[in-house]
Design a protein around this motif. Structure first.
Motif, PDB file in Angstrom:
ATOM      1  N   MET A   3       0.817  -1.214   0.000  1.00 45.03           N
ATOM      2  CA  MET A   3       0.000   0.000   0.000  1.00 45.03           C
ATOM      3  C   MET A   3       0.852   1.266   0.000  1.00 45.03           C
ATOM      4  O   MET A   3       0.582   2.210  -0.742  1.00 45.03           O
ATOM      5  N   HIS A   4       1.909   1.307   0.823  1.00 41.38           N
ATOM      6  CA  HIS A   4       2.736   2.509   0.905  1.00 41.38           C
ATOM      7  C   HIS A   4       3.529   2.734  -0.383  1.00 41.38           C
ATOM      8  O   HIS A   4       3.683   3.876  -0.829  1.00 41.38           O
ATOM      9  N   TRP A   6       2.587   1.774  -3.358  1.00 38.15           N
ATOM     10  CA  TRP A   6       1.580   2.241  -4.310  1.00 38.15           C
ATOM     11  C   TRP A   6       1.352   3.746  -4.151  1.00 38.15           C
ATOM     12  O   TRP A   6       1.321   4.487  -5.134  1.00 38.15           O
ATOM     13  N   ALA A   7       1.205   4.199  -2.901  1.00 39.33           N
ATOM     14  CA  ALA A   7       0.964   5.621  -2.639  1.00 39.33           C
ATOM     15  C   ALA A   7       2.149   6.465  -3.098  1.00 39.33           C
ATOM     16  O   ALA A   7       1.963   7.527  -3.708  1.00 39.33           O
ATOM     17  N   ARG A   8       3.365   6.011  -2.825  1.00 38.43           N
ATOM     18  CA  ARG A   8       4.555   6.747  -3.268  1.00 38.43           C
ATOM     19  C   ARG A   8       4.610   6.839  -4.788  1.00 38.43           C
ATOM     20  O   ARG A   8       4.959   7.877  -5.349  1.00 38.43           O
ATOM     21  N   GLU A  10       2.034   6.783  -6.832  1.00 40.28           N
ATOM     22  CA  GLU A  10       0.990   7.722  -7.237  1.00 40.28           C
ATOM     23  C   GLU A  10       1.457   9.164  -7.060  1.00 40.28           C
ATOM     24  O   GLU A  10       1.202  10.018  -7.915  1.00 40.28           O
ATOM     25  N   VAL A  36      -5.881  14.935   0.288  1.00 46.20           N
ATOM     26  CA  VAL A  36      -5.899  13.671   1.042  1.00 46.20           C
ATOM     27  C   VAL A  36      -6.608  13.862   2.380  1.00 46.20           C
ATOM     28  O   VAL A  36      -7.432  13.033   2.785  1.00 46.20           O
TER      29      VAL A  36
END
Length: 71
Positions: A3-4, A6-8, A10, A36
């Motif tokens: 998840m982290h 993926w966020a980075r 994005e 956010v």
């Protein structure tokens, strides 16, 4: 992919797009953070979100030792 990560990814893509449009990186990051927080506020209680943001703010210094960490 976690998840982290993926966020980075994005964020990197969003910053690249902002740069391509001539937007300043610092302002783009502030706008992303605001967006956010706004989206999170729709899904979480304000106190919970505020506590998480405060924790993140309190732990910005990578050089700081914390009482819960062991040597």
């Amino acid at each position: 992919m976690g998840m982290h990560e993926w966020a980075r990814q994005e964020i990197r893509q969003s910053l690249a797009q902002a740069a391509a449009e001539g937007l300043e990186q610092g302002l783009a990051l502030r706008a992303l953070l605001s967006a956010v927080v706004e989206c999170s506020r729709e899904r979480r209680e304000a106190a919970d979100l505020a506590a998480e943001l405060q924790f993140l703010a309190d732990n910005l210094d990578d050089e700081r030792d914390y009482s819960f960490m062991r040597p």
